[in-house]
Design an enzyme around this catalytic site. Sequence first.
Site, PDB file in Angstrom:
ATOM      1  N   HIS A 168      -3.927  -5.424   1.962  1.00  0.00           N
ATOM      2  CA  HIS A 168      -4.958  -6.383   0.743  1.00  0.00           C
ATOM      3  C   HIS A 168      -3.945  -6.815  -0.620  1.00  0.00           C
ATOM      4  CE1 HIS A 168      -5.571  -2.088  -1.302  1.00  0.00           C
ATOM      5  NE2 HIS A 168      -5.379  -2.041  -2.405  1.00  0.00           N
ATOM      6  N   ASP A 180      -6.060  -1.152   6.982  1.00  0.00           N
ATOM      7  CA  ASP A 180      -5.113  -1.529   5.453  1.00  0.00           C
ATOM      8  C   ASP A 180      -3.699  -1.602   5.608  1.00  0.00           C
ATOM      9  OD1 ASP A 180      -5.113  -2.823   3.407  1.00  0.00           O
ATOM     10  OD2 ASP A 180      -6.787  -1.834   2.031  1.00  0.00           O
ATOM     11  N   GLY A 225      -2.121  -1.716  -9.043  1.00  0.00           N
ATOM     12  CA  GLY A 225      -0.734  -1.960  -8.921  1.00  0.00           C
ATOM     13  C   GLY A 225      -0.328  -0.387  -8.195  1.00  0.00           C
ATOM     14  N   SER A 258      -1.542   0.116  -4.895  1.00  0.00           N
ATOM     15  CA  SER A 258      -1.670  -0.190  -4.219  1.00  0.00           C
ATOM     16  C   SER A 258      -0.583  -0.521  -3.303  1.00  0.00           C
ATOM     17  CB  SER A 258      -2.271  -1.180  -3.601  1.00  0.00           C
ATOM     18  OG  SER A 258      -3.883  -1.025  -3.607  1.00  0.00           O
TER      19      SER A 258
END
Length: 231
Positions: free
Chosen positions: A71, A101, A174, A176
């Site tokens: 993402h 993901d 931030g 991720s």
Amino acid sequence: MAVLAYWLGSSGGNGEGAAPRPSATPTPSATLTTAEVFKRVGPSVVVIQAGKSLGTGVIAAEDGTILTAHHVIKGTKDVNLTFADGTKTKAVVASSNPKRDVATLKPAKLPEIVVPATLGGAVAVGAPVVAIGNPLGLTYSVSTGVVSGLNRTTEEGDRDLGGLIQFDASVNPGSSGGPLLDARGLVIGIVVSIADPGGDEAFAGIAFAVPIGAALGGNEGDGPPGDGPQI
């Protein structure tokens, strides 16, 4: 609970932190202090700016391939990287798996010294963990905690992202795509989401990571709901 498509990847910041200096990364064999984990793995961590999305990545191979959260780079071809030594470059998405993901990036240029992180390691509830990332733009931030649970599930749109590690080391937008590390400095997961009961994108003590085995294409697992949206 509503899912926010770019939570960790969508918020930026102006904070800056000192990047760690590259050093050799021997295969870990003993428990390290948090400072030692950061010294060992920090040179493998990368700042990712993908369009308006800010995130984190970790060098996962000798050729400079970077592992991150899907993402973070979703919906944009404008991906910019900053390595720990300050080297800046563009990157292309080499592979992407929205179901887990996770995504991999190929940098157009590599730093003079490439320091891949060491991947893999057992995960146990109660074990200490370290997260390194760029929360709210505060680059190379380190937080610590423990594994709170295993095989958690979070909601993502009309489906669930399952088999996740639940942990309580602080992460925020931030972070991720950053590495979740064990006490030996091994990457045991890729940070992807937080539980956000207040709906304000703030850390509430519950975060989730895709286990490194699943991120690399292994079994996803299945478990009880964690009710955590993407960040």
